[in-house]
Structure formats: C-alpha cells, structure tokens
Design an enzyme around this catalytic site. Structure first.
Site, PDB file in Angstrom:
ATOM      1  N   ASP A  96     -45.253 -52.539 -12.405  1.00  0.00           N
ATOM      2  CA  ASP A  96     -46.554 -52.069 -11.958  1.00  0.00           C
ATOM      3  C   ASP A  96     -46.429 -51.580 -10.518  1.00  0.00           C
ATOM      4  OD1 ASP A  96     -49.550 -51.969 -12.022  1.00  0.00           O
ATOM      5  OD2 ASP A  96     -49.272 -53.409 -13.652  1.00  0.00           O
ATOM      6  N   ASP A 198     -51.144 -48.166 -11.103  1.00  0.00           N
ATOM      7  CA  ASP A 198     -52.490 -48.734 -11.105  1.00  0.00           C
ATOM      8  C   ASP A 198     -53.519 -47.705 -10.616  1.00  0.00           C
ATOM      9  OD1 ASP A 198     -53.983 -51.314 -11.404  1.00  0.00           O
ATOM     10  OD2 ASP A 198     -54.420 -51.015  -9.273  1.00  0.00           O
ATOM     11  N   GLU A 262     -52.620 -45.418 -15.111  1.00  0.00           N
ATOM     12  CA  GLU A 262     -53.914 -45.949 -15.533  1.00  0.00           C
ATOM     13  C   GLU A 262     -55.013 -44.963 -15.128  1.00  0.00           C
ATOM     14  OE1 GLU A 262     -56.835 -49.842 -15.113  1.00  0.00           O
ATOM     15  OE2 GLU A 262     -55.681 -49.175 -13.388  1.00  0.00           O
ATOM     16  N   HIS A 327     -54.879 -56.162 -20.015  1.00  0.00           N
ATOM     17  CA  HIS A 327     -55.368 -57.363 -19.325  1.00  0.00           C
ATOM     18  C   HIS A 327     -56.776 -57.178 -18.754  1.00  0.00           C
ATOM     19  CE1 HIS A 327     -53.886 -54.631 -16.352  1.00  0.00           C
ATOM     20  NE2 HIS A 327     -54.389 -55.370 -15.380  1.00  0.00           N
ATOM     21  N   ASP A 328     -57.358 -56.015 -18.943  1.00  0.00           N
ATOM     22  CA  ASP A 328     -58.728 -55.774 -18.473  1.00  0.00           C
ATOM     23  C   ASP A 328     -59.722 -55.630 -19.629  1.00  0.00           C
ATOM     24  OD1 ASP A 328     -57.802 -55.628 -15.789  1.00  0.00           O
ATOM     25  OD2 ASP A 328     -57.338 -53.501 -16.022  1.00  0.00           O
TER      26      ASP A 328
HETATM   27  C1  GLC Z   1     -56.512 -51.986 -12.354  1.00  0.00           C
HETATM   28  C2  GLC Z   1     -55.925 -53.224 -12.958  1.00  0.00           C
HETATM   29  C3  GLC Z   1     -56.885 -54.341 -12.752  1.00  0.00           C
HETATM   30  C4  GLC Z   1     -57.066 -54.550 -11.258  1.00  0.00           C
HETATM   31  C5  GLC Z   1     -57.519 -53.255 -10.600  1.00  0.00           C
HETATM   32  C6  GLC Z   1     -57.400 -53.338  -9.113  1.00  0.00           C
HETATM   33  O1  GLC Z   1     -57.659 -51.584 -13.004  1.00  0.00           O
HETATM   34  O2  GLC Z   1     -55.610 -53.008 -14.305  1.00  0.00           O
HETATM   35  O3  GLC Z   1     -56.454 -55.520 -13.362  1.00  0.00           O
HETATM   36  O4  GLC Z   1     -58.008 -55.552 -11.030  1.00  0.00           O
HETATM   37  O5  GLC Z   1     -56.726 -52.174 -11.000  1.00  0.00           O
HETATM   38  O6  GLC Z   1     -56.045 -53.280  -8.728  1.00  0.00           O
END
Ligand code: GLC
Length: 530
Positions: A96, A198, A262, A327-328
C-alpha cells in the site's frame, strides 16, 4: 502477457490475518507463515494494507515513516523475508502506498507545523483563517467535521481530507512529489511488484480553494462529507498528471511493476486514470462498481448492466478489473447471503481482467458484531461523536475481524484475545473445516481458480453477452466457455449449445449438456462448449 493483466490479487489486512507473537494483532511473520495457504488457494498476488510506522489513528493509513515497518508488524528484515518467500512461491507482492496524507507525527509534518518560515511549511496545505477566524472554506473531511484544523501556534489551518491526525501533503509542491517518488523507489529496489495507491483520486485540491456547492440530496444525520458536491476536492486534472509521473517511476524498474489505484468515481471519470497508450497512467484503476452498484441491487439484470456499461466505457487497450470486497466495505456474505456469495465468486473469477479478493471471503466470513466498548474504527467513533449512539454507523470494524483458521481458541488467529473480537461462527466457519469439506465455499474458490487458469478462454478471450431468462446473467468467454449465473431462488432453464459442465457453484455435477441447461436455485455453471 504482463502478469497483472490476469492476476488474482488477494488483499490482506495485516492486523487481522495471523498473529505470530501473541499480542492479539496480526503481523508480517504471521502472513509469511500462511503463504502456503495462499499458494494452495491459487491466487497470484498479495496486496498488503499498510504495515509502516504509524501511531495507528487510522490503523496504518496514517504513516509516520514510509520506509520502515511498525514494530507491531515486525521489522524490515521480516518484510524482506516475506518478500523473498512470496517470490520463491511464484507469487507477487503489492504494498500500500499512502501518498495523499501522512501522520501528524511524520517528521515532515512536525517540521512543517513548527513555523511559518520552515522550509517544509509548503509540504502541507496551510491557509489563513477566514475573516471570522473560522476554517478557510467549507470543505468537509471523510470521517466527519471540517477538513481543516487550526494550528494554534502558527495561527493557520491545515488541510486533512481524513482525520486531523492525517494532514494532506501538498502535491503541488515538486519537492513533495520527489519525496514520495523516492519512497516508491525505496520499495521497488527492495523488490516489491507494485503498489495499491490509497485515495488516488483525492491527491490534489482546487488551487483557488473555492467552497463546494451544497448537495441537495444530503439529509441531517448523514455523513458530513455528503453535504457537498465534491467539485474541488476530488479528481482534479493535475491528479492524472501525477499518476503519469508515478507510472514513470514504476517504469524505471524492470519486471512489470504495476499500480492499482483506489478511485471511487463513475466510469467516465474513472477511465482517464488509465492514461493513453502513449502516456500510460494507472495499470488498474480499481473498478468498484460491483460493490457500489452491484451489491445494493444484486439481480441478474442489474449486474449485467453494471458489467456491460463498464466494458463499453473501457478503452480498447486497457485491462479491466473487478472487486467485491475490501477493508472499507461490509462483507460480501453479509450483503448478499452465502448462496449468492458463491455465485458472486464465479462471476468475479470469470470476468475478463484482474479480480481482487478480500481475505476471509473465501470461507464466507460475515460482518462481525462489535460491542460498543470495543469499537476501534476512527470513522465510527467520530460519527458516534456527531450522531450519538442512535443510528450508529458500525463503521469498518465488522469487515476487519480476525481470519478464522481453525475451530480452536481465537480461531487460530492468535493465542490471546485479538484486537477485534473473533466472529462467533468460527467453530463452524474456518479454513480447517472447509478444507476438509469438498462442497465448501473454500473448495469452490480454489476450484474456480484452478479452472480459471486451466481454461485459457477465461483469461484472455473477450466478453460477449449471452441471452438468458429473467433472473439469469449469462455470458460467453471466447465462444469456448459459457458462464450462466442464477441470481434467484428458483430453478431456471437456459438454451445453450452442446457442451460440458466444467464447474457448478454447488460443486456436485459435471458431464454433458445437450441444448438445455437446468440451473438450480442460486447455481452458477461454467460450460465448456464443444
Ligand atoms: C482509503 C483506505 C481507508 C483509509 C483512507 C484514508 O480509503 O482504504 O481505509 O481510512 O483511505 O487513508
């Protein structure tokens, strides 16, 4: 063909996969001890959520040192061992990268906030207060409240799209760009195969800091961030230029290094992140539409629409990708039930391109129920502060509970009570039990991955729509394979050319089909056409 074009990516949330040192939190050595399981499962690549040094305000998405491992997860030497063993098994490792923000404990921010004249002041986004002393504009943070926090000592506000403890880096500053590109090189030299980037679509904000317009659909009690339409804090044109620069850094290295970004955006705004054939951008801008549009309306007709609209908007040279969980997002099996989770798995692994799979979905893990006093997710805690206990959003803990390995204490995840409670269904739902059951979800996922690799059409041939009765979604892959998925609890019949059943989601039938395929309730079939 480059490996990432067809790779199955398996996401590990390191806190929750395997604890090796008895502190109730997963770690890198734990991941290493489970590599054999991942190899047997048949995935091609592992994506590790953050393991960097961090105060863990957002469980590692608040990085205090991009080039070191947090002691909770182990050491750099542990990482190197993990990478070496991953490669020895013929698997790839993606890590990541969190470039949008750091922790407020990162030395860059400590310096930046130390004074108006500090050379790193401009590494973050600082603004004077509005005339009334309040925040510089109306931007809101993802986890609630304004996206600005006042630094009392220097009298300015800093920007944070997430927690106040996650200040946004200033990507307009070339020095920041170079610093993050150096971080990428640090890990690429160590041998990683790529990055999951991210919040790629949030890297840059409006240079004029304009207020965002009201969202007419927002209602009180909903998340603050939804109050506005995000014209100025998301998907700015400069972002795609930065993605192109990141691509160049990856291309400095041999061995098909890649990135998956993402990005929660609709198709027409997602596709530009691929770049162009001349100036390529992100290898795989995450396609979350199965999650955002498919799961809330899990019907054959809707899924056909979601899949075909994506294919239609995809540039001809670009590699598609598909995701069902992370994970979200709440667990797949909790959202559509266990029977349809099997259909979903067949869908995911037979669509063209690269699928991403979330740890534990292969045993049908469900959302954990987190007692109020054990809630960990900062998003949930902050929302509770805003909304009170009523209508409490359970946040993201439910999908982050420990991996269920065995029917024994703490599901074999740890020797002590873990950081989040183990789901109470672990005595029945765990890897060990499902391993021994030829009809389990685990057996299905393993077999799907075998069939996927053994049937070239499923990897390379184009997708082609196939006519099916209501409630059934069917498609051809290269006129070799036909996939027929029954999204209903009723039996369905489909007219098909003669063929042979390669796999049923029920794992209990094979053999020849003449011209009518009978699908049982919630059954998916891969048919090899003669
Ligand atoms: C992304 C991650 C999430 C995190 C956010 C801030 O959306 O997937 O888990 O809280 O970024 O870094």
């Amino acid at each position: 063909m480059e490996w990432w074009k067809t790779a199955t990516i398996y996401q590990i949330y390191p806190r929750s996969f395997q604890d090796s040192n008895g502190d109730g939190i997963g770690d890198l050595e734990g991941v290493r001890s489970r590599l054999g399981y991942l190899k047997d499962l048949g995935v091609d690549a592992i994506w590790l959520s953050p393991f960097y040094r961090s105060p863990m305000k957002d469980f590692g998405y608040d990085v205090a040192d991009y080039c070191d491992v947090d002691p909770i997860f182990g050491t750099l030497a542990d990482f190197d061992r993990l990478l070496e063993d991953t490669h020895r098994l013929g698997l790839k490792l993606i890590i990541d990268l969190v470039p949008n923000h750091t922790s407020d404990q990162h030395p860059w921010f400590v310096e930046s906030r130390s004074g108006l004249d500090n050379p790193k002041r401009d590494w973050y986004v600082w603004r004077d207060p509005a005339p009334d002393g309040g925040p510089p504009n109306n931007w809101m943070a993802f986890f609630g409240g304004p996206a600005w926090t006042l630094d009392e000592r220097t009298g300015q506000y800093y920007l944070h799209q997430f927690l106040p403890e996650q200040p946004d880096l200033n990507w307009r500053n070339p020095a920041v760009r170079q610093a993050i590109y150096e971080v990428m090189r640090f890990w690429l030299r160590r041998g990683v195969d790529g990055f999951r980037v991210d919040v790629m679509w949030l890297l840059v904000e409006d240079a004029l800091f304009r207020d965002e317009p009201e969202n007419p659909h927002w209602q009180p009690g909903q998340w603050d961030r939804g109050r506005h339409l995000h014209l100025y804090t998301e998907d700015q044109p400069e972002t795609r230029q930065i993605v192109g620069e990141m691509r160049q850094v990856l291309d400095e290295f041999d061995g098909d290094r890649m990135m998956v970004g993402e990005i929660y955006l609709p198709y027409e705004r997602l596709m530009p992140y691929y770049g162009t054939p001349e100036r390529p951008g992100c290898h795989l801008p995450f396609n979350f539409h199965l999650i955002t549009q498919g799961l809330p309306n899990w019907t054959a007709e809707n899924l056909r629409r979601v899949v075909e609209e994506y294919q239609a908007s995809l540039p001809s040279w670009a590699t598609p990708n598909w995701v069902l969980g992370n994970h979200d997002q709440h667990r797949l099996a909790s959202r559509i039930g266990h029977a349809q989770a099997r259909v979903a798995a067949m869908l995911l692994f037979t669509l063209p391109g690269s699928p991403t799979w979330y740890y534990g979905d292969e045993i049908g893990m469900v959302d954990g129920v987190i007692p109020p006093e054990r809630v960990q997710d900062p998003a949930a805690l902050r929302q509770r502060g805003v909304a009170g206990d009523q209508g409490l959003d359970p946040g993201r803990d439910p999908e982050r509970t420990p991996m269920q390995w065995t029917p024994f204490a703490y599901a074999g995840f740890s020797t002590v009570e873990p950081w989040l409670p183990v789901n109470p269904d672990y005595p029945e739902r765990n890897v060990e039990s499902q391993d021994a059951d030829p009809f389990s979800m685990l057996s299905l996922v393993r077999t799907l991955l075998v069939v996927r690799k053994a049937t070239p059409g499923l990897l390379e041939a184009p997708y082609e729509s196939y006519k099916a009765p209501e409630g059934v979604f069917a498609y051809l892959r290269g006129r070799v394979g036909l996939v027929a998925l029954n999204f209903t609890g009723e039996p369905k019949t489909l007219a098909v050319p003669p063929g042979e059943i390669l796999l049923s989601t029920h794992l209990d039938r094979y053999g020849v089909v003449e011209n009518a395929l009978e699908l049982r309730p919630h059954e998916g079939i891969i048919l090899k056409l003669s």
